[in-house]
Scaffold this motif. Structure first.
Motif, PDB file in Angstrom:
ATOM      1  N   SER A  33       0.833  -1.201   0.000  1.00  0.00           N
ATOM      2  CA  SER A  33       0.000   0.000   0.000  1.00  0.00           C
ATOM      3  C   SER A  33       0.867   1.250   0.000  1.00  0.00           C
ATOM      4  O   SER A  33       1.530   1.568   0.983  1.00  0.00           O
ATOM      5  CB  SER A  33      -0.921   0.008   1.232  1.00  0.00           C
ATOM      6  OG  SER A  33      -1.611   1.233   1.314  1.00  0.00           O
ATOM      7  N   TYR A  34       0.859   1.970  -1.108  1.00  0.00           N
ATOM      8  CA  TYR A  34       1.673   3.179  -1.216  1.00  0.00           C
ATOM      9  C   TYR A  34       1.217   4.258  -0.245  1.00  0.00           C
ATOM     10  O   TYR A  34       2.031   5.037   0.256  1.00  0.00           O
ATOM     11  CB  TYR A  34       1.613   3.723  -2.649  1.00  0.00           C
ATOM     12  CG  TYR A  34       1.982   2.726  -3.719  1.00  0.00           C
ATOM     13  CD1 TYR A  34       2.893   1.692  -3.473  1.00  0.00           C
ATOM     14  CD2 TYR A  34       1.418   2.794  -4.979  1.00  0.00           C
ATOM     15  CE1 TYR A  34       3.220   0.772  -4.449  1.00  0.00           C
ATOM     16  CE2 TYR A  34       1.755   1.869  -5.972  1.00  0.00           C
ATOM     17  CZ  TYR A  34       2.646   0.872  -5.704  1.00  0.00           C
ATOM     18  OH  TYR A  34       2.967  -0.037  -6.671  1.00  0.00           O
ATOM     19  N   HIS A  68       8.563   0.614  -4.093  1.00  0.00           N
ATOM     20  CA  HIS A  68       8.080   1.956  -4.390  1.00  0.00           C
ATOM     21  C   HIS A  68       8.694   2.971  -3.430  1.00  0.00           C
ATOM     22  O   HIS A  68       9.184   2.621  -2.347  1.00  0.00           O
ATOM     23  CB  HIS A  68       6.546   2.016  -4.262  1.00  0.00           C
ATOM     24  CG  HIS A  68       6.073   2.115  -2.835  1.00  0.00           C
ATOM     25  ND1 HIS A  68       5.919   1.005  -2.016  1.00  0.00           N
ATOM     26  CD2 HIS A  68       5.735   3.185  -2.063  1.00  0.00           C
ATOM     27  CE1 HIS A  68       5.495   1.392  -0.825  1.00  0.00           C
ATOM     28  NE2 HIS A  68       5.380   2.717  -0.833  1.00  0.00           N
ATOM     29  N   ASN A 136     -12.934  -5.202  -7.706  1.00  0.00           N
ATOM     30  CA  ASN A 136     -12.453  -3.883  -8.104  1.00  0.00           C
ATOM     31  C   ASN A 136     -10.951  -3.722  -7.859  1.00  0.00           C
ATOM     32  O   ASN A 136     -10.245  -3.095  -8.646  1.00  0.00           O
ATOM     33  CB  ASN A 136     -13.231  -2.790  -7.364  1.00  0.00           C
ATOM     34  CG  ASN A 136     -14.570  -2.487  -7.997  1.00  0.00           C
ATOM     35  OD1 ASN A 136     -14.654  -1.808  -9.022  1.00  0.00           O
ATOM     36  ND2 ASN A 136     -15.637  -2.993  -7.412  1.00  0.00           N
ATOM     37  N   ASP A 137     -10.460  -4.319  -6.768  1.00  0.00           N
ATOM     38  CA  ASP A 137      -9.056  -4.159  -6.407  1.00  0.00           C
ATOM     39  C   ASP A 137      -8.120  -4.984  -7.285  1.00  0.00           C
ATOM     40  O   ASP A 137      -6.905  -4.723  -7.307  1.00  0.00           O
ATOM     41  CB  ASP A 137      -8.843  -4.532  -4.936  1.00  0.00           C
ATOM     42  CG  ASP A 137      -9.465  -3.518  -3.995  1.00  0.00           C
ATOM     43  OD1 ASP A 137      -9.593  -2.351  -4.391  1.00  0.00           O
ATOM     44  OD2 ASP A 137      -9.830  -3.892  -2.864  1.00  0.00           O
ATOM     45  N   GLU A 139      -7.721  -4.698 -10.221  1.00  0.00           N
ATOM     46  CA  GLU A 139      -7.112  -3.742 -11.157  1.00  0.00           C
ATOM     47  C   GLU A 139      -5.675  -3.416 -10.751  1.00  0.00           C
ATOM     48  O   GLU A 139      -4.821  -3.118 -11.591  1.00  0.00           O
ATOM     49  CB  GLU A 139      -7.954  -2.464 -11.190  1.00  0.00           C
ATOM     50  CG  GLU A 139      -7.359  -1.332 -12.010  1.00  0.00           C
ATOM     51  CD  GLU A 139      -8.143  -0.041 -11.867  1.00  0.00           C
ATOM     52  OE1 GLU A 139      -7.668   0.989 -12.371  1.00  0.00           O
ATOM     53  OE2 GLU A 139      -9.233  -0.060 -11.253  1.00  0.00           O
ATOM     54  N   PHE A 140      -5.388  -3.491  -9.443  1.00  0.00           N
ATOM     55  CA  PHE A 140      -4.061  -3.144  -8.922  1.00  0.00           C
ATOM     56  C   PHE A 140      -3.213  -4.383  -8.646  1.00  0.00           C
ATOM     57  O   PHE A 140      -2.153  -4.278  -8.032  1.00  0.00           O
ATOM     58  CB  PHE A 140      -4.211  -2.316  -7.645  1.00  0.00           C
ATOM     59  CG  PHE A 140      -5.103  -1.117  -7.817  1.00  0.00           C
ATOM     60  CD1 PHE A 140      -4.678  -0.017  -8.548  1.00  0.00           C
ATOM     61  CD2 PHE A 140      -6.380  -1.100  -7.284  1.00  0.00           C
ATOM     62  CE1 PHE A 140      -5.503   1.083  -8.732  1.00  0.00           C
ATOM     63  CE2 PHE A 140      -7.213  -0.009  -7.458  1.00  0.00           C
ATOM     64  CZ  PHE A 140      -6.774   1.083  -8.189  1.00  0.00           C
ATOM     65  N   GLY A 141      -3.686  -5.543  -9.080  1.00  0.00           N
ATOM     66  CA  GLY A 141      -2.918  -6.774  -8.917  1.00  0.00           C
ATOM     67  C   GLY A 141      -3.493  -7.669  -7.830  1.00  0.00           C
ATOM     68  O   GLY A 141      -4.118  -7.212  -6.875  1.00  0.00           O
ATOM     69  N   PHE A 144      -2.200  -7.064  -4.163  1.00  0.00           N
ATOM     70  CA  PHE A 144      -2.867  -5.945  -3.499  1.00  0.00           C
ATOM     71  C   PHE A 144      -4.278  -6.328  -3.076  1.00  0.00           C
ATOM     72  O   PHE A 144      -4.706  -6.032  -1.956  1.00  0.00           O
ATOM     73  CB  PHE A 144      -2.922  -4.728  -4.429  1.00  0.00           C
ATOM     74  CG  PHE A 144      -3.657  -3.552  -3.831  1.00  0.00           C
ATOM     75  CD1 PHE A 144      -2.998  -2.665  -3.001  1.00  0.00           C
ATOM     76  CD2 PHE A 144      -5.009  -3.345  -4.095  1.00  0.00           C
ATOM     77  CE1 PHE A 144      -3.678  -1.584  -2.439  1.00  0.00           C
ATOM     78  CE2 PHE A 144      -5.686  -2.273  -3.536  1.00  0.00           C
ATOM     79  CZ  PHE A 144      -5.015  -1.395  -2.713  1.00  0.00           C
ATOM     80  N   LYS A 148      -5.655  -6.259   0.672  1.00  0.00           N
ATOM     81  CA  LYS A 148      -6.780  -5.365   0.961  1.00  0.00           C
ATOM     82  C   LYS A 148      -7.927  -6.141   1.604  1.00  0.00           C
ATOM     83  O   LYS A 148      -8.602  -5.637   2.522  1.00  0.00           O
ATOM     84  CB  LYS A 148      -7.235  -4.711  -0.344  1.00  0.00           C
ATOM     85  CG  LYS A 148      -8.468  -3.835  -0.240  1.00  0.00           C
ATOM     86  CD  LYS A 148      -8.185  -2.489   0.401  1.00  0.00           C
ATOM     87  CE  LYS A 148      -9.438  -1.601   0.298  1.00  0.00           C
ATOM     88  NZ  LYS A 148      -9.848  -1.354  -1.111  1.00  0.00           N
ATOM     89  N   ASN A 189     -12.414   5.686   0.297  1.00  0.00           N
ATOM     90  CA  ASN A 189     -12.628   4.470  -0.498  1.00  0.00           C
ATOM     91  C   ASN A 189     -14.006   4.454  -1.154  1.00  0.00           C
ATOM     92  O   ASN A 189     -14.608   3.393  -1.343  1.00  0.00           O
ATOM     93  CB  ASN A 189     -12.442   3.225   0.393  1.00  0.00           C
ATOM     94  CG  ASN A 189     -12.244   1.946  -0.395  1.00  0.00           C
ATOM     95  OD1 ASN A 189     -11.713   1.955  -1.498  1.00  0.00           O
ATOM     96  ND2 ASN A 189     -12.667   0.823   0.173  1.00  0.00           N
ATOM     97  N   THR A 191     -16.439   4.116  -3.857  1.00  0.00           N
ATOM     98  CA  THR A 191     -16.325   3.451  -5.152  1.00  0.00           C
ATOM     99  C   THR A 191     -17.691   2.977  -5.616  1.00  0.00           C
ATOM    100  O   THR A 191     -18.454   2.407  -4.842  1.00  0.00           O
ATOM    101  CB  THR A 191     -15.381   2.227  -5.053  1.00  0.00           C
ATOM    102  OG1 THR A 191     -14.113   2.643  -4.539  1.00  0.00           O
ATOM    103  CG2 THR A 191     -15.175   1.584  -6.412  1.00  0.00           C
TER     104      THR A 191
END
Length: 252
Positions: A33-34, A68, A136-137, A139-141, A144, A148, A189, A191
């Motif tokens: 998590s960035y 990152h 939905n998540d 999308e970020f791999g 992740f 999450k 969050n 969405t």
């Protein structure tokens, strides 16, 4: 309305290091998590100071398998031209966040569409929330999305975050997290699933928050370069300030 600052915004992460120049936030339960693993400068660094801190964070992250770097700069201060040139040359993405706040009674009226239902997340519908967010998540791999999902379960057990679901014609359509403090509630969050957008679901989720916490100030952070902030302005949210950020992702 009381003065709202970025200090009112919830940060998921622990302070690993703090000094006169910066705070270093770290969240070992979600290293990917960035927004939970970053350095926040208290004062605008010189280029020399930034490079020194950059080396520190890179070594800290790489030891833990984190690929990152993320930095936030002081509130309402733009990075210097010298810093901007360096960040751009080094491949950082530079952006900024904007802070908004509203008194619930100032939120505009919302049409009561009988096709939309809003529910608090309970043991009965927790699995629905997990499934919708997971899809939905992705999308970020997958990594992740997996981390999450574990975070959602941990936060569900706590008292400070209320999870809310939206249904459209009984199908899961959207969600929001409501972060509760003594004087504010933060919308996070928020969405709406892509297949259910432009039906008023986002507004209904926000109205649920306004009705649930009429005596608290409702706050949120918007991407300064994205379109949702224009919607927030039309909904009577008031601008409170900005904060610049720089992010770099290392490819394996």
């Amino acid at each position: 309305m009381q003065q709202i600052t970025f200090e009112n915004i919830y940060t998921l992460g622990n302070i690993a290091t703090e000094n006169a120049l910066y705070r270093h936030f770290h969240y070992p339960d979600m290293l990917i998590s960035y927004d939970s693993n970053f350095i926040e400068f208290k004062v605008l660094p010189s280029l020399t100071e930034f490079k020194r801190v950059e080396i520190y964070l890179r070594e800290y992250h790489f030891k833990r398998g984190q690929r990152h770097l993320k930095f936030y700069f002081p509130v309402n201060i733009k990075p210097s031209e010298e810093l901007n040139i360096y960040l751009t040359d080094m491949g950082y993405e530079i952006g900024f966040q904007e802070l908004y706040a509203i008194q619930p009674k100032q939120f505009p009226s919302v049409e009561n569409n009988p096709d939309i239902d809003i529910e608090k997340v309970t043991n009965k519908n927790l699995a629905v929330n997990l499934d919708l967010q997971y899809r939905n998540d992705l999308e970020f791999g997958r990594e992740f999305a997996d981390q999450k999902a574990n975070l959602i379960k941990r936060q569900f057990e706590g008292q400070d975050i209320q999870q809310v679901l939206a249904f459209y014609k009984e199908s899961p359509a959207g969600y929001v997290d409501v972060i509760i403090s003594d004087e504010t509630v933060e919308i996070d969050n928020l969405t709406v699933d892509e297949s259910f957008r432009n039906k008023g679901i986002g507004s209904r989720l926000q109205k649920f928050v306004m009705d649930s916490f009429p005596e608290r100030i409702v706050i949120l952070v918007a991407d300064g370069e994205d379109t949702p902030k224009e919607m927030y302005k039309k909904q009577n949210y008031k601008y409170q300030g900005f904060k610049y950020e720089a992010q770099k992702i290392y490819q394996d």
